[in-house]
Write an enzyme that holds these catalytic residues in place. Structure first.
Site, mmCIF file in Angstrom:
data_model
loop_
_atom_site.group_PDB
_atom_site.id
_atom_site.type_symbol
_atom_site.label_atom_id
_atom_site.label_comp_id
_atom_site.label_asym_id
_atom_site.label_seq_id
_atom_site.Cartn_x
_atom_site.Cartn_y
_atom_site.Cartn_z
ATOM 1 C CB VAL A 1 -0.956 0.060 1.203
ATOM 2 C CG1 VAL A 1 -1.797 1.256 1.323
ATOM 3 C CG2 VAL A 1 -1.972 -1.185 1.095
ATOM 4 C CE LYS B 1 14.174 -16.521 -0.296
ATOM 5 N NZ LYS B 1 13.982 -16.651 -1.551
ATOM 6 C CB SER C 1 11.860 -20.690 -0.993
ATOM 7 O OG SER C 1 12.561 -20.008 -1.598
ATOM 8 C CE LYS D 1 18.922 -15.816 0.004
ATOM 9 N NZ LYS D 1 18.186 -14.816 -0.899
ATOM 10 N NE ARG E 1 11.584 -9.671 -9.170
ATOM 11 C CZ ARG E 1 11.573 -10.978 -9.284
ATOM 12 N NH1 ARG E 1 10.646 -11.486 -9.770
ATOM 13 N NH2 ARG E 1 12.087 -11.688 -8.219
ATOM 14 C CE LYS F 1 24.419 -11.758 -7.314
ATOM 15 N NZ LYS F 1 23.893 -12.371 -6.147
ATOM 16 C CD GLU G 1 15.983 -8.986 -2.610
ATOM 17 O OE1 GLU G 1 17.324 -9.289 -2.066
ATOM 18 O OE2 GLU G 1 15.166 -9.830 -3.232
ATOM 19 C CB ALA H 1 15.511 -11.343 -13.807
HETATM 20 P P1 0O2 Z 1 14.183 -15.843 -5.707
HETATM 21 O O1 0O2 Z 1 13.324 -17.385 -5.794
HETATM 22 O O2 0O2 Z 1 13.975 -15.057 -6.898
HETATM 23 O O3 0O2 Z 1 13.675 -15.161 -4.527
HETATM 24 P P2 0O2 Z 1 21.603 -12.056 0.665
HETATM 25 O O4 0O2 Z 1 20.010 -11.887 0.558
HETATM 26 O O5 0O2 Z 1 22.363 -10.914 0.690
HETATM 27 O O6 0O2 Z 1 22.167 -12.890 1.970
HETATM 28 P P3 0O2 Z 1 21.474 -13.455 -1.729
HETATM 29 O O7 0O2 Z 1 20.082 -13.957 -1.659
HETATM 30 O O8 0O2 Z 1 22.507 -14.004 -2.575
HETATM 31 O O9 0O2 Z 1 22.453 -12.808 -0.486
HETATM 32 O O10 0O2 Z 1 21.287 -11.655 -2.478
HETATM 33 P P4 0O2 Z 1 21.360 -11.142 -3.875
HETATM 34 O O11 0O2 Z 1 21.979 -12.043 -4.725
HETATM 35 O O12 0O2 Z 1 21.688 -9.830 -3.979
HETATM 36 O O13 0O2 Z 1 19.686 -11.316 -4.371
HETATM 37 C C1 0O2 Z 1 19.111 -12.372 -4.119
HETATM 38 C C2 0O2 Z 1 17.849 -12.481 -5.237
HETATM 39 O O14 0O2 Z 1 18.246 -11.486 -6.430
HETATM 40 C C3 0O2 Z 1 17.496 -13.753 -5.584
HETATM 41 O O15 0O2 Z 1 16.618 -14.124 -4.622
HETATM 42 C C4 0O2 Z 1 16.879 -13.355 -7.196
HETATM 43 O O16 0O2 Z 1 15.497 -13.133 -6.884
HETATM 44 C C5 0O2 Z 1 17.775 -12.302 -7.621
HETATM 45 N N1 0O2 Z 1 18.952 -12.538 -8.302
HETATM 46 C C6 0O2 Z 1 20.176 -12.906 -7.846
HETATM 47 N N2 0O2 Z 1 21.000 -13.351 -8.842
HETATM 48 C C7 0O2 Z 1 20.321 -13.762 -9.977
HETATM 49 C C8 0O2 Z 1 20.492 -14.508 -11.201
HETATM 50 O O17 0O2 Z 1 21.600 -14.738 -11.586
HETATM 51 N N3 0O2 Z 1 19.539 -14.678 -11.968
HETATM 52 C C9 0O2 Z 1 18.091 -14.332 -11.386
HETATM 53 N N4 0O2 Z 1 17.170 -14.683 -12.461
HETATM 54 N N5 0O2 Z 1 17.871 -13.793 -10.315
HETATM 55 C C10 0O2 Z 1 18.883 -13.381 -9.479
HETATM 56 P P5 0O2 Z 1 16.611 -15.933 -4.431
HETATM 57 O O18 0O2 Z 1 16.176 -15.999 -2.935
HETATM 58 O O19 0O2 Z 1 18.037 -16.549 -4.739
HETATM 59 O O20 0O2 Z 1 15.515 -16.326 -5.473
#
Ligand code: 0O2
Length: 201
Positions: free
Chosen positions: A21, A47, A51, A55, A79, A114, A141, A153
């Protein structure tokens, strides 16, 4: 234990509703002020326990309340999908200036993509939720990206990101190259929009 986890998930759920909101309001206010809507659409998600467990395991921790709160910063996620690259930065600033939340971490994967090629702007925030007898602070986030970044993505998520086995180098390389294509496309679209804005004036 199950009850404790369900209780925290309930709080996350509540926090997400409030955040949705608040963000929608901020964007509507921006639209009114600038006579322009920078946002194509917004997605939210919580999540799942599976999941969260995966993680935590990847990070070397077991599932418990303390570890969820300490190590998982994106149990709730929003998002925001923007039209142009410049809109992403406008929305980031809008959120950073919003007094109800505190930004605890900022990750600019647009400037520093990345290794996979993934680009997006991430903000980890803390927000208050007002409970019966207390105020708690919940993390969330916020991912802000363009439609083009989101296209990459979302498909990457399906093609390789969530695949836990071996991924051929060729696939990784191709996906990386497409991310570069996407970035170029975003820059070209932004220039075209700037040109047309001037032309319309
Ligand atoms: P999901 O299912 O999408 O939620 P941290 O959170 O700092 O402890 P993390 O999780 O590695 O560490 O943080 P990061 O990499 O900054 O952000 C994680 C999220 O960014 C991921 O959440 C994805 O949503 C997205 N993301 C990061 N790298 C990639 C990538 O290479 N490809 C895609 N498609 N998405 C990416 P989750 O929980 O991993 O997954």
């Amino acid at each position: 234990m199950d009850k404790e986890i369900n209780n925290i998930l309930l709080k996350y759920d509540y926090a997400l509703e409030i955040l949705k909101v608040e963000i929608s309001y901020l964007i509507k206010e921006y639209e009114l002020k600038h006579n322009y809507n920078p946002v194509e659409h917004i997605k939210t998600r919580i999540k799942t326990i599976d999941s969260i467990t995966n993680k935590l395991n990847k990070k070397g921790y077991e599932l418990n309340l303390e570890n969820i709160q300490k190590y998982i910063h994106d149990v709730i996620g929003i998002r925001i999908i923007c039209s142009f690259l410049s809109d992403v930065y406008d929305i980031v600033n809008l959120i950073k200036n919003f007094k109800h939340i505190i930004v605890v971490e900022e990750k600019n994967y647009i400037i520093n993509p990345k290794n996979s090629g993934y680009t997006s702007y991430h903000l980890i925030i803390k927000m208050p939720i007002y409970l019966n007898n207390s105020i708690e602070h919940i993390e969330a986030e916020i991912q802000i990206r363009t439609v083009a970044m989101d296209f990459w993505a979302s498909l990457d998520h399906k093609i390789q990101y969530k695949f836990s086995s071996f991924i051929p180098e060729e696939v990784k390389k191709e996906m990386y190259n497409y991310a570069v294509d996407i970035k170029n496309l975003d820059c070209k679209m932004l220039e075209l929009n700037k040109m047309m804005t001037k032309y319309k004036e």
